[in-house]
Design a protein around this motif. Sequence first.
Motif, short mmCIF file in Angstrom:
data_model
loop_
_atom_site.label_atom_id
_atom_site.label_comp_id
_atom_site.label_asym_id
_atom_site.label_seq_id
_atom_site.Cartn_x
_atom_site.Cartn_y
_atom_site.Cartn_z
N LEU A 110 37.76 73.56 42.66
CA LEU A 110 36.62 74.45 42.92
C LEU A 110 37.00 75.60 43.84
N ASP A 111 38.08 75.43 44.61
CA ASP A 111 38.56 76.51 45.48
C ASP A 111 39.56 77.42 44.77
N GLY A 112 39.82 77.15 43.50
CA GLY A 112 40.73 77.98 42.73
C GLY A 112 42.17 77.52 42.76
N LYS A 113 42.47 76.43 43.48
CA LYS A 113 43.84 75.92 43.53
C LYS A 113 44.19 75.28 42.19
N LEU A 114 45.46 75.45 41.80
CA LEU A 114 45.93 74.86 40.54
C LEU A 114 46.46 73.46 40.79
N LYS A 115 46.02 72.52 39.95
CA LYS A 115 46.44 71.13 40.07
C LYS A 115 47.34 70.76 38.89
N PRO A 116 48.29 69.86 39.12
CA PRO A 116 49.24 69.51 38.04
C PRO A 116 48.57 68.79 36.88
N VAL A 117 49.16 68.94 35.70
CA VAL A 117 48.68 68.28 34.49
C VAL A 117 49.87 67.61 33.81
N SER A 118 49.60 66.77 32.83
CA SER A 118 50.66 66.06 32.11
C SER A 118 51.06 66.82 30.85
N GLY A 119 52.25 66.49 30.35
CA GLY A 119 52.72 67.07 29.09
C GLY A 119 53.25 68.48 29.18
N VAL A 120 53.58 68.97 30.39
CA VAL A 120 54.00 70.36 30.56
C VAL A 120 55.33 70.64 29.86
N LEU A 121 56.24 69.66 29.85
CA LEU A 121 57.54 69.87 29.20
C LEU A 121 57.37 70.13 27.71
N SER A 122 56.49 69.37 27.05
CA SER A 122 56.24 69.59 25.62
C SER A 122 55.61 70.96 25.39
N VAL A 123 54.74 71.39 26.31
CA VAL A 123 54.12 72.72 26.21
C VAL A 123 55.17 73.81 26.34
N ALA A 124 56.12 73.62 27.27
CA ALA A 124 57.18 74.61 27.47
C ALA A 124 58.07 74.72 26.22
N ILE A 125 58.39 73.58 25.62
CA ILE A 125 59.20 73.60 24.40
C ILE A 125 58.47 74.34 23.28
N ARG A 126 57.15 74.13 23.20
CA ARG A 126 56.36 74.83 22.19
C ARG A 126 56.29 76.32 22.46
N ALA A 127 56.15 76.70 23.72
CA ALA A 127 56.07 78.12 24.08
C ALA A 127 57.35 78.85 23.69
N ARG A 128 58.49 78.21 23.92
CA ARG A 128 59.75 78.84 23.52
C ARG A 128 59.85 78.94 22.00
N LYS A 129 59.43 77.89 21.31
CA LYS A 129 59.49 77.90 19.85
C LYS A 129 58.60 79.00 19.27
N GLU A 130 57.45 79.27 19.91
CA GLU A 130 56.53 80.29 19.43
C GLU A 130 56.89 81.69 19.93
N LYS A 131 58.03 81.82 20.60
CA LYS A 131 58.56 83.11 21.06
C LYS A 131 57.67 83.77 22.14
#
Length: 513
Positions: A110-131
């Motif tokens: 609620l204060d705008g701070k970012l909190k960690p989430v799961s599955g970030v490595l898979s997201v990063a692999i997808r982001a690279r694949k999608e250029k």
Amino acid sequence: MLVKTYCAEVMGLEATTITIEVNMTRGVQFHLSGLADTAVKESYDRIRAAIANNGFKPPTADLTINLSPADIRKEGSGYDLPLAIGILAAHGKISESMLGEYMMIGELGLDGKLKPVSGVLSVAIRARKEKFKGLIVPQENVREAAVVNQLDVYGMDGLADVISFFNGSTLYEPTFVDTRKEFYEHQCSFDLDFADVKGQEGVKRALEIAAAGGHNIIMIGSPGSGKSMMAKRLPGILPPLTLAESLETTQIHSVAGKLSSGTSLISQRPFRSPHHTVSQVAMTGGGNRALPGEVSLAHNGVLFCDELPEFNKSTLEVLRQPLEDRKITISRARYTVEYPCSFMFVASMNPCPCGYYGDPTHHCVCTPGQIGRYLSKISGPLLDRIDLHVEVPVVPFAQLSQMKPGESSAKIRERVIKARQMQEKRFANDKGIYCNAQMTERMLHQYAEPDVASLDMLRLAMERLSLSARAYSRILKVARTIADLEGSENIQSQHIAEAIGYRSLDRGDWAER
């Protein structure tokens, strides 16, 4: 005004790109479409509070948000950040010139701070694949995502940092992780060592064979004989992870949300030891989001089940298919997810309910019927899938009181690595086969063919012990590993004899001695 931002939905180990379309017109209503779950629907309340607490006035307008593709269920709080950025961009508070170049994921407080989430490595692999040019994640997830090369990964502390990044008011540097350096630095640092184990040379030998060939093993002995102590030291003698194995293992733990903050790559083989009250779903994986279970979290490592007969029988039976196929398929009405689960299965158990059957220092109070019922909790088909059955004797005082340390894990590991190198060379042309325990029936005829004397010995053992065809294959695989540890090209009769000796529970008179 229509604005698009990008996120990803993780299903299994794979991620699918999700386009977040935000359209703002005159009005006061809020519409969210695209098969979102409760956590995503509640994000608007978190986003409004985060925007207000970071010096911006929440827009008073008609907001229509679509999560595309609309037929994929969107789950979790990771959509908070891209939704907030999309709303602010549609409101004219953020420049939209770079929004199409970056993927974002993160939960907002609620204060705008970012909190960690799961599955970030898979997201990063997808982001690279999608250029995509880069990926924006919470600061706690940045090292996990930065493992993926050819992708700019930015770790942000809060919503204000992301706003400054897109508006160009503050310059941020992407996080760089020297993957290979960090990976190789932590490969050989173990807290537990076999040098601390007094006596038990026969059991250590069996564990060395199991590690050299990737074999499953069960230890049977009285309480306090050192079964758990030795099992916990097993990862220290296993061959080091390769970079590809480490990436796959890290990805599984990332999806399960088991990575600790600041972790980049898992550099040591995992050791999972679930309690005997574990459920079937926790063991194999599943639930609403089909997360990986203990068998997948132990992938490329060890799954240790202490006090095996105390586990629920139905939970043990579900291990049969993963042990054979080295993968687990979780099927649901709308989707099917497959996780790898190639692990060494290590188990320990007492010989009877009281724990002292066969113990020369204690009197066993169990009847033969009680012992039989206790052992019957482990089914024959499951025992067939365990290559080595090892009896763990009580360590006498003379050995316990010795101050001289035993053989170190490092020395044992050298022999294991040498044997694995022979197997790696042997199976160089066989895709997906890395150790003797994974050999198929065709490979047994090719690489583990016994000589005439060994065949006669094996035939006699099969007849006397009433062994199954699967047990026959297990004996040949173990014998092949014993020969590898000796540097022998061919399997000899002494190798077969030792392998037969590791089938204790197959003897029909075991509980009647």
